[in-house]
Design an enzyme around this catalytic site. Sequence first.
Site, PDB file in Angstrom:
ATOM      1  N   ASP A   1      -5.828   2.689  -1.381  1.00  0.00           N
ATOM      2  CA  ASP A   1      -6.518   3.495  -0.380  1.00  0.00           C
ATOM      3  C   ASP A   1      -6.803   4.865  -0.999  1.00  0.00           C
ATOM      4  O   ASP A   1      -5.883   5.645  -1.246  1.00  0.00           O
ATOM      5  CB  ASP A   1      -5.656   3.630   0.875  1.00  0.00           C
TER       6      ASP A   1
ATOM      7  N   GLN B   1      -9.776   0.858  -0.163  1.00  0.00           N
ATOM      8  CA  GLN B   1     -10.190   1.520   1.064  1.00  0.00           C
ATOM      9  C   GLN B   1     -10.539   2.975   0.772  1.00  0.00           C
ATOM     10  O   GLN B   1     -10.180   3.511  -0.277  1.00  0.00           O
ATOM     11  CB  GLN B   1      -9.077   1.462   2.114  1.00  0.00           C
TER      12      GLN B   1
ATOM     13  N   GLU C   1     -12.074   3.033   6.185  1.00  0.00           N
ATOM     14  CA  GLU C   1     -10.950   3.251   7.097  1.00  0.00           C
ATOM     15  C   GLU C   1     -10.859   4.744   7.387  1.00  0.00           C
ATOM     16  O   GLU C   1      -9.944   5.433   6.953  1.00  0.00           O
ATOM     17  CB  GLU C   1      -9.636   2.729   6.499  1.00  0.00           C
TER      18      GLU C   1
ATOM     19  N   GLU D   1       0.825  -1.207   0.000  1.00  0.00           N
ATOM     20  CA  GLU D   1       0.000   0.000   0.000  1.00  0.00           C
ATOM     21  C   GLU D   1       0.859   1.258   0.000  1.00  0.00           C
ATOM     22  O   GLU D   1       1.653   1.468   0.928  1.00  0.00           O
ATOM     23  CB  GLU D   1      -0.910   0.014   1.233  1.00  0.00           C
TER      24      GLU D   1
END
Length: 255
Positions: A173, A199, A235, A138
Site C-alpha cells: 500500500d 494499493q 483505497e 500488509e
Amino acid sequence: MKFSANLGFLWNKLPLTTAIHAAKEAGFDAVECHWPYDVPSKKVAKALKETGLKMIGLNTRRGNVQRGENGLAALIGREEEARLAIDEAITYADEINALNIHVMAGLATGIKAQETFISNLHYACEIAQRHDINILIEPLNKNDAPGYFLTSTGHAIDIIKTVNCKNLKLMFDCYHVQLMEGNLGNLLKNLLSYIGHIQFASVPYRGTPDHGEVDFTNLFLEIKELGWTQPLGAEYKPTGDTEETLNWLSQAKRL
C-alpha cells in the site's frame, strides 16, 4: 493501466452489490473490499457476473472491533479464532472467485507473536492454495494503526521468506509505505517479485492520487515499466461524492 475500486472506501455508504455496479459505471476494471461477510456470497457473485468485474481481494475479520482489535493472526492464545476467520475468508473468497485474502495480523509485538503469525500464515496458505487463492500480508503505518504487528516491508519480507509458501505475497500500500519508509519507486522495483497487490492514496491525507507529496502519475508509469499488469487498488477517502473525485481515473488509464 488498470484500476480496482476499494469499495470499503469509495462507495462504503452503498450496499455492497450496488457499489460493485457503481464501480463498473465509473470505469474501474476490478473491485476489492474489506469485510463482505454480512452480504451473502451468492449476491456478490451475481453482481460480479453482471458487471464482469473481478474481486481482487478481501480481509479476514478484525476480531472485537469495539475493543479496538485490528486482526487476529498474530494474537497469542487466539489461534482457534484466527483460523476460523481464515476459514471463513477462504470459503467466501472461493464462492465469489476472489484472487487474494489479506490476513490481518492484529495488535501485537514480540517473538511469540511472530511465531503465532507465521503458524497461522502456514495454515492459511496451505488451505488457500487448494483454491488458487493468494494470502497477503500488509504493513500498516503507526499513525493510522498504532500497535499493529506489521509496520515495514522489510519485516513483511522476512516473514514471507520464513513461511516459504508460493501463495504468500506482500500487499504494498503506497500510502502506508510512504509514511513509514518513503522511496516508493525503488522499493516497488526491489520487492516486485514478492508483491501480490498494490494499493494507493495520496500522502499524507489519504485522498485522491492527484494531490499530496507523491507524484502518482510518475509512479504509475514506473509501475507500468516494471511490467505490472494487474489492477492497482484505489483505497482513498473521498471528499464528497465519489463520482466527483474520479478525474484522476480517466487520465491514469491513458498512461
